[in-house]
Design a protein around this motif. Structure first.
Motif, short mmCIF file in Angstrom:
data_model
loop_
_atom_site.label_atom_id
_atom_site.label_comp_id
_atom_site.label_asym_id
_atom_site.label_seq_id
_atom_site.Cartn_x
_atom_site.Cartn_y
_atom_site.Cartn_z
N THR A 27 13.47 -10.70 -9.70
CA THR A 27 14.61 -10.40 -10.57
C THR A 27 14.14 -9.36 -11.58
OG1 THR A 27 15.39 -12.68 -10.28
CG2 THR A 27 16.37 -11.37 -12.07
N SER A 29 15.27 -7.25 -13.67
CA SER A 29 15.76 -7.16 -15.05
C SER A 29 15.17 -8.24 -15.95
CB SER A 29 17.29 -7.24 -15.08
OG SER A 29 17.71 -8.47 -14.52
N ALA A 30 14.49 -9.22 -15.38
CA ALA A 30 13.90 -10.31 -16.16
C ALA A 30 12.40 -10.15 -16.35
CB ALA A 30 14.19 -11.65 -15.48
N TYR A 31 11.86 -8.99 -16.03
CA TYR A 31 10.43 -8.74 -16.14
C TYR A 31 10.14 -7.52 -17.01
CZ TYR A 31 9.20 -12.14 -12.55
OH TYR A 31 8.99 -13.29 -11.85
N TRP A 52 11.75 -6.38 -20.80
CA TRP A 52 12.99 -6.71 -20.09
C TRP A 52 14.11 -7.04 -21.06
CZ3 TRP A 52 15.08 -11.71 -20.60
CH2 TRP A 52 14.23 -12.65 -21.20
N ASN A 73 17.21 -0.55 -14.26
CA ASN A 73 17.37 -1.89 -13.68
C ASN A 73 18.24 -1.86 -12.43
OD1 ASN A 73 15.73 -3.06 -15.59
ND2 ASN A 73 17.41 -3.79 -16.86
N GLN A 76 15.98 -0.80 -9.80
CA GLN A 76 14.74 -1.58 -9.80
C GLN A 76 13.53 -0.64 -9.76
OE1 GLN A 76 15.89 -5.97 -8.31
NE2 GLN A 76 14.89 -4.73 -6.77
N ARG A 99 6.34 -11.67 -17.28
CA ARG A 99 7.48 -12.39 -17.87
C ARG A 99 7.43 -12.41 -19.38
NH1 ARG A 99 11.46 -13.17 -17.79
NH2 ARG A 99 11.99 -15.38 -17.73
#
Length: 122
Positions: A27, A29-31, A52, A73, A76, A99
């Motif tokens: 995912t 956009s979450a990193y 992120w 994003n 990616q 993260r």
């Protein structure tokens, strides 16, 4: 998870290169996405990272004002624009994913790409 770095090459002092890193299997956009480099005989060192969340960006002092990290994003992708290159920028450049909200140490990054060689000739 795959991180595929590209865009390295041979460039003269003062020149520019743009590295790209394509991410898949996570995912994105979450990193937080970071760039590191490793020269022969030296430890891997932090170059820059883009969070992120909140648009936070961090750079190593050695590249501040010369390098720019950005991300897309939707695609990616993460990029490293390198300007005013110096011989000491010669290294293998790696992209990595974390993260953490922002991180500059290798221990905080869980996924790594294969690296792309940047050589700056004087």
């Amino acid at each position: 998870v795959q991180l595929q770095a590209s865009g390295g090459g041979l460039v003269q002092v003062g020149g520019s290169l743009r590295l790209s890193c394509a991410a898949s299997g996570l995912t994105f956009s979450a990193y937080t996405m970071g760039w590191f480099r490793q020269a022969p005989g030296k430890e891997r060192e932090f170059v820059g990272a883009i969070s992120w969340i909140g648009g936070k960006i961090s750079y190593a002092d050695s590249v501040k004002g010369r390098f720019t990290v950005s991300r897309d994003n939707a695609l990616q992708m993460v990029y490293l624009q390198m300007d005013s290159l110096k011989p000491e920028d010669t290294a293998v450049y790696y992209c990595a994913a974390s993260r953490a909200i922002i991180a500059s140490t290798t221990l905080n990054y869980v996924y790594w790409g294969q690296g792309t060689q940047v050589t700056v000739s004087s």
